[in-house]
Design a protein around this motif. Structure first.
Motif, mmCIF file in Angstrom:
data_model
loop_
_atom_site.group_PDB
_atom_site.id
_atom_site.type_symbol
_atom_site.label_atom_id
_atom_site.label_comp_id
_atom_site.label_asym_id
_atom_site.label_seq_id
_atom_site.Cartn_x
_atom_site.Cartn_y
_atom_site.Cartn_z
ATOM 1 N N ALA A 35 1.204 9.324 -6.476
ATOM 2 C CA ALA A 35 1.729 10.151 -6.371
ATOM 3 C C ALA A 35 2.467 10.861 -7.211
ATOM 4 O O ALA A 35 2.447 11.672 -7.861
ATOM 5 C CB ALA A 35 2.526 10.978 -4.742
ATOM 6 N N THR A 66 -4.870 9.911 1.428
ATOM 7 C CA THR A 66 -5.301 9.260 0.617
ATOM 8 C C THR A 66 -6.827 9.894 0.303
ATOM 9 O O THR A 66 -6.736 9.912 -1.253
ATOM 10 C CB THR A 66 -5.211 7.508 0.252
ATOM 11 O OG1 THR A 66 -3.273 7.322 1.042
ATOM 12 C CG2 THR A 66 -5.611 7.087 -0.985
ATOM 13 N N SER A 79 1.165 4.371 -2.770
ATOM 14 C CA SER A 79 0.648 5.901 -2.884
ATOM 15 C C SER A 79 2.126 6.800 -3.425
ATOM 16 O O SER A 79 1.465 7.117 -3.871
ATOM 17 C CB SER A 79 0.652 5.778 -1.261
ATOM 18 O OG SER A 79 1.752 5.501 -0.648
ATOM 19 N N ASN A 80 2.991 5.959 -3.428
ATOM 20 C CA ASN A 80 4.037 6.703 -3.634
ATOM 21 C C ASN A 80 4.581 6.763 -5.081
ATOM 22 O O ASN A 80 4.349 7.761 -6.182
ATOM 23 C CB ASN A 80 5.720 5.512 -3.350
ATOM 24 C CG ASN A 80 5.998 6.744 -1.718
ATOM 25 O OD1 ASN A 80 7.120 7.586 -2.195
ATOM 26 N ND2 ASN A 80 5.558 6.825 -0.447
ATOM 27 N N ALA A 101 0.653 -0.997 -0.086
ATOM 28 C CA ALA A 101 0.255 -0.028 -0.198
ATOM 29 C C ALA A 101 1.089 1.172 -0.306
ATOM 30 O O ALA A 101 0.774 2.215 -0.503
ATOM 31 C CB ALA A 101 -0.336 -0.076 1.644
ATOM 32 N N PHE A 102 1.772 0.929 0.714
ATOM 33 C CA PHE A 102 2.832 2.654 0.845
ATOM 34 C C PHE A 102 3.695 2.712 -0.820
ATOM 35 O O PHE A 102 3.131 3.966 -0.876
ATOM 36 C CB PHE A 102 3.930 2.115 1.950
ATOM 37 C CG PHE A 102 3.219 2.462 2.955
ATOM 38 C CD1 PHE A 102 2.243 2.910 4.147
ATOM 39 C CD2 PHE A 102 3.539 1.872 4.186
ATOM 40 C CE1 PHE A 102 1.957 3.387 4.907
ATOM 41 C CE2 PHE A 102 3.521 1.748 5.548
ATOM 42 C CZ PHE A 102 2.296 2.044 5.713
ATOM 43 N N TYR A 107 8.078 4.602 -6.855
ATOM 44 C CA TYR A 107 8.933 6.029 -6.578
ATOM 45 C C TYR A 107 9.137 6.329 -8.269
ATOM 46 O O TYR A 107 8.582 7.177 -9.610
ATOM 47 C CB TYR A 107 9.684 7.334 -5.554
ATOM 48 C CG TYR A 107 8.692 8.618 -6.340
ATOM 49 C CD1 TYR A 107 7.701 8.720 -6.134
ATOM 50 C CD2 TYR A 107 10.296 9.331 -6.116
ATOM 51 C CE1 TYR A 107 7.303 10.236 -6.509
ATOM 52 C CE2 TYR A 107 9.235 10.362 -6.537
ATOM 53 C CZ TYR A 107 7.823 10.915 -6.977
ATOM 54 O OH TYR A 107 8.098 12.347 -7.236
ATOM 55 N N THR A 126 -7.740 11.317 -3.916
ATOM 56 C CA THR A 126 -8.889 10.259 -4.215
ATOM 57 C C THR A 126 -9.770 10.559 -5.059
ATOM 58 O O THR A 126 -10.438 11.477 -5.866
ATOM 59 C CB THR A 126 -9.426 9.357 -4.149
ATOM 60 O OG1 THR A 126 -8.354 8.146 -3.219
ATOM 61 C CG2 THR A 126 -10.372 8.152 -4.454
ATOM 62 N N MET A 162 1.089 11.422 0.991
ATOM 63 C CA MET A 162 1.750 9.229 1.162
ATOM 64 C C MET A 162 2.652 9.487 0.317
ATOM 65 O O MET A 162 3.480 8.322 0.291
ATOM 66 C CB MET A 162 0.483 9.365 -1.102
ATOM 67 C CG MET A 162 -1.101 9.830 -0.198
ATOM 68 S SD MET A 162 -1.974 9.744 -1.938
ATOM 69 C CE MET A 162 -1.139 8.796 -2.986
ATOM 70 N N ALA A 166 -1.112 13.886 -1.915
ATOM 71 C CA ALA A 166 0.393 13.162 -1.897
ATOM 72 C C ALA A 166 1.374 13.607 -0.906
ATOM 73 O O ALA A 166 2.395 13.039 -0.892
ATOM 74 C CB ALA A 166 0.551 13.880 -3.313
ATOM 75 N N PHE A 212 -2.383 9.286 7.303
ATOM 76 C CA PHE A 212 -2.264 8.519 6.080
ATOM 77 C C PHE A 212 -3.227 7.847 4.985
ATOM 78 O O PHE A 212 -4.133 8.123 4.088
ATOM 79 C CB PHE A 212 -1.817 6.991 6.133
ATOM 80 C CG PHE A 212 -0.906 6.223 4.682
ATOM 81 C CD1 PHE A 212 -0.386 6.906 4.060
ATOM 82 C CD2 PHE A 212 -2.093 5.838 4.511
ATOM 83 C CE1 PHE A 212 0.729 6.307 2.667
ATOM 84 C CE2 PHE A 212 -1.336 4.775 2.778
ATOM 85 C CZ PHE A 212 -0.335 5.070 2.421
#
Length: 158
Positions: free
Chosen positions: A20, A79, A16-17, A12-13, A140, A83, A112, A109, A75
């Protein structure tokens, strides 16, 4: 936290990167087509700038809020902002709506991008932390390379 939860959290992390990073670079490539459709050439620079500015400025604020109110809660909130901003950007009918949506996305972001690294610092010892952070940075970096390709392809095929 068991191993399954740990692996899900890391994924998930990383995601998220990636999200973003993609957002920051896809729009830059697709910007000329967006401006032609929304007639917003005078405000074009704000579309990219507001996202990057709010992402950079909000990162340390999110970290402080997470210390006070909880890392998971912040977090999830960040997020959610990202979204909602993404949905707003997709539904925008003028350039001002795009800028406001990008501002929300930039705020989201900030969490994130920053918070996963803080959480890694609490979850892992130095050796394991280096591996996990390296994988996240690689994800990323890949997204910032893939973003312009996706943005350019989207403009070319629409």
């Amino acid at each position: 936290m068991n191993k399954i939860q740990e692996k899900r959290s890391i994924r998930a992390f990383m995601l998220s990167n990636v999200m973003a990073g993609l957002e920051g670079s896809i729009v830059a490539t697709a910007l000329p087509a967006m401006m032609a459709e929304l007639h917003g050439i005078k405000l074009m620079s704000w579309v990219v700038t507001i996202y990057m500015l709010l992402m950079a400025v909000s990162s340390p604020i999110w970290t402080k809020l997470a210390e006070r109110f909880g890392y998971k809660q912040m977090f999830v909130l960040g997020t959610l902002l990202f979204t909602i901003g993404s949905l707003g950007e997709g539904l925008a009918i003028n350039i001002l709506m795009v800028i406001v949506a990008r501002a929300l996305m930039g705020l989201g972001a900030g969490v994130m991008i920053q918070l996963p690294f803080v959480i890694y610092g609490m979850m892992y010892q130095a050796d394991e932390r280096r591996r996990v952070i390296g994988n996240t940075v690689a994800a990323y970096s890949f997204s910032t390379i893939a973003g312009p390709i996706v943005g350019g392809a989207d403009c070319h095929f629409t």
